[in-house]
Design an enzyme around this catalytic site. Structure first.
Site, PDB file in Angstrom:
ATOM      1  N   CYS A  76       0.871  -1.173   0.000  1.00  0.00           N
ATOM      2  CA  CYS A  76       0.000   0.000   0.000  1.00  0.00           C
ATOM      3  C   CYS A  76       0.907   1.221   0.000  1.00  0.00           C
ATOM      4  O   CYS A  76       1.745   1.379   0.900  1.00  0.00           O
ATOM      5  CB  CYS A  76      -0.876  -0.016   1.253  1.00  0.00           C
ATOM      6  SG  CYS A  76      -1.888   1.453   1.474  1.00  0.00           S
ATOM      7  N   THR A  78       0.013   4.367   0.348  1.00  0.00           N
ATOM      8  CA  THR A  78      -0.373   5.338   1.370  1.00  0.00           C
ATOM      9  C   THR A  78       0.277   4.966   2.701  1.00  0.00           C
ATOM     10  O   THR A  78       0.845   5.815   3.389  1.00  0.00           O
ATOM     11  CB  THR A  78      -1.915   5.370   1.507  1.00  0.00           C
ATOM     12  OG1 THR A  78      -2.474   5.481   0.197  1.00  0.00           O
ATOM     13  CG2 THR A  78      -2.366   6.528   2.350  1.00  0.00           C
ATOM     14  N   CYS A 195      -0.416   3.574  -6.598  1.00  0.00           N
ATOM     15  CA  CYS A 195      -1.427   3.046  -5.670  1.00  0.00           C
ATOM     16  C   CYS A 195      -1.721   1.633  -6.150  1.00  0.00           C
ATOM     17  O   CYS A 195      -1.960   1.417  -7.336  1.00  0.00           O
ATOM     18  CB  CYS A 195      -2.699   3.893  -5.710  1.00  0.00           C
ATOM     19  SG  CYS A 195      -4.064   3.149  -4.777  1.00  0.00           S
ATOM     20  N   HIS A 197      -4.156  -0.213  -5.890  1.00  0.00           N
ATOM     21  CA  HIS A 197      -5.498  -0.468  -6.437  1.00  0.00           C
ATOM     22  C   HIS A 197      -5.572  -0.154  -7.940  1.00  0.00           C
ATOM     23  O   HIS A 197      -6.428  -0.692  -8.638  1.00  0.00           O
ATOM     24  CB  HIS A 197      -6.534   0.430  -5.752  1.00  0.00           C
ATOM     25  CG  HIS A 197      -6.975  -0.037  -4.391  1.00  0.00           C
ATOM     26  ND1 HIS A 197      -6.152  -0.018  -3.303  1.00  0.00           N
ATOM     27  CD2 HIS A 197      -8.174  -0.525  -3.959  1.00  0.00           C
ATOM     28  CE1 HIS A 197      -6.829  -0.466  -2.236  1.00  0.00           C
ATOM     29  NE2 HIS A 197      -8.051  -0.772  -2.617  1.00  0.00           N
TER      30      HIS A 197
HETATM   31  N1  DGL Z   1      -3.698   0.465  -2.189  1.00  0.00           N
HETATM   32  C1  DGL Z   1      -3.539   1.671  -1.413  1.00  0.00           C
HETATM   33  C2  DGL Z   1      -2.325   2.424  -1.960  1.00  0.00           C
HETATM   34  O1  DGL Z   1      -1.488   1.837  -2.630  1.00  0.00           O
HETATM   35  C3  DGL Z   1      -4.846   2.354  -1.380  1.00  0.00           C
HETATM   36  C4  DGL Z   1      -4.996   3.388  -0.405  1.00  0.00           C
HETATM   37  C5  DGL Z   1      -6.369   3.680   0.070  1.00  0.00           C
HETATM   38  O2  DGL Z   1      -6.893   2.877   0.831  1.00  0.00           O
HETATM   39  O3  DGL Z   1      -6.863   4.764  -0.239  1.00  0.00           O
HETATM   40  O4  DGL Z   1      -2.152   3.598  -1.717  1.00  0.00           O
END
Ligand code: DGL
Length: 279
Positions: A76, A78, A195, A197
């Site tokens: 992740c 973030t 990110c 996602h």
């Molecule tokens: N997969 C997370 C990232 O790489 C998503 C962050 C989120 O939950 O907003 O930042």
């Protein structure tokens, strides 16, 4: 007391995004055991404060350690941007100086220079990742000649978490942020999906970009970096069990997680629900 016997490699994300990293890691390193944790009940993390992302991530890391992991990958951006350094420098020495937590930003920034011709890079990420300027800081350390522009895409994670990523409505938000990024620097020829996602939106992202734009997804870079790490750290490799299994855990309802995770991974997923709280 944390378990001292060898255990699986922990992979953590706020929700489903880390599955894109897990999938790449599993195909490069199928021999290891993995424990995936998605904090779906509290996703998205992207617009949350530094303190909240740190607190949630620390709880997840402690849960993975207490479940037997000696090595945890924050899949992740973030969490990597907002919590990794504090966990590595402040928390690990007191939790257990022998355990390790690694992120996804460094492996990506190490590879970016080899892809760009113009020297102009775009970074797409959550508000937290873009505001932290983590990509600029890391890339400038290695490649001060590159020009970096960032664009926060706060709607993209909800599109994925709510299974709207392949629906026509997603096009509006994808086009909007790509246009805003390219308006900041029309010379961008390489875009980092900062990110985990966002690879779920890759088809739509490509549709709205010139065909010769490089779009970087992180999975394979993180997987190669983990392979390299384990080969350089034999003492950690010995603490990672090798049975080829994956166990999934989520903080939200497991049936919902199973449904979407099975689509992402193209295999049956049988997750268990857990509660994360300060240990
Ligand atoms: N997969 C997370 C990232 O790489 C998503 C962050 C989120 O939950 O907003 O930042």
């Amino acid at each position: 007391m944390l378990p001292t016997v060898a255990g699986p490699i922990g992979i953590f994300d706020s929700g489903y995004g880390g599955l894109t990293v897990l999938s790449a890691i599993k195909s490069l390193l199928p021999q290891y055991d993995y424990l995936y944790l998605g904090d779906n009940a509290r996703a998205p993390y992207g617009s949350r404060s530094f303190d909240t992302v740190y607190q949630f991530t620390r709880e997840a890391v402690e849960w993975l350690f207490s479940s037997g992991c000696h090595l945890v990958i924050l899949a992740c951006n973030t969490a990597s941007a907002k919590a990794l350094r504090t966990i590595q420098q402040r928390d690990l020495p007191t939790i257990d100086p022998e355990r390790r937590v690694l992120g996804v930003i460094r492996p990506t920034t190490e590879r970016v220079a080899e892809l760009t011709n113009s020297g102009h890079i775009g970074v797409l990420g959550t508000e937290g990742t873009i505001q932290s300027r983590s990509y600029e800081i890391e890339i400038y350390k290695l490649h001060p000649q590159l020009t970096i522009s960032g664009e926060a895409c706060p709607m993209w994670v909800p599109l994925v978490e709510n299974r709207e990523y392949d629906k026509p409505g997603a096009d509006y938000f994808v086009r909007q942020h790509l246009e805003q990024l390219m308006a900041k620097d029309p010379q961008i020829d390489t875009i980092i999906l900062g990110c985990t996602h966002y690879p779920l939106l890759l088809d739509k992202i490509r549709q709205h970009l010139p065909a010769d734009t490089n779009v970087i997804t992180q999975g394979s870079y993180v997987a190669e970096s983990l392979k390299d790490y384990l080969s350089r750290h034999q003492e950690m490799d010995a603490k990672c069990t090798k049975g080829g299994t994956v166990h999934y855990y989520t903080t939200d309802a497991s049936d919902k997680f199973n449904q979407l995770a099975s689509i992402f991974l193209r295999e049956k997923v049988d997750a268990r629900q857990i509660k994360l709280e300060k240990l």
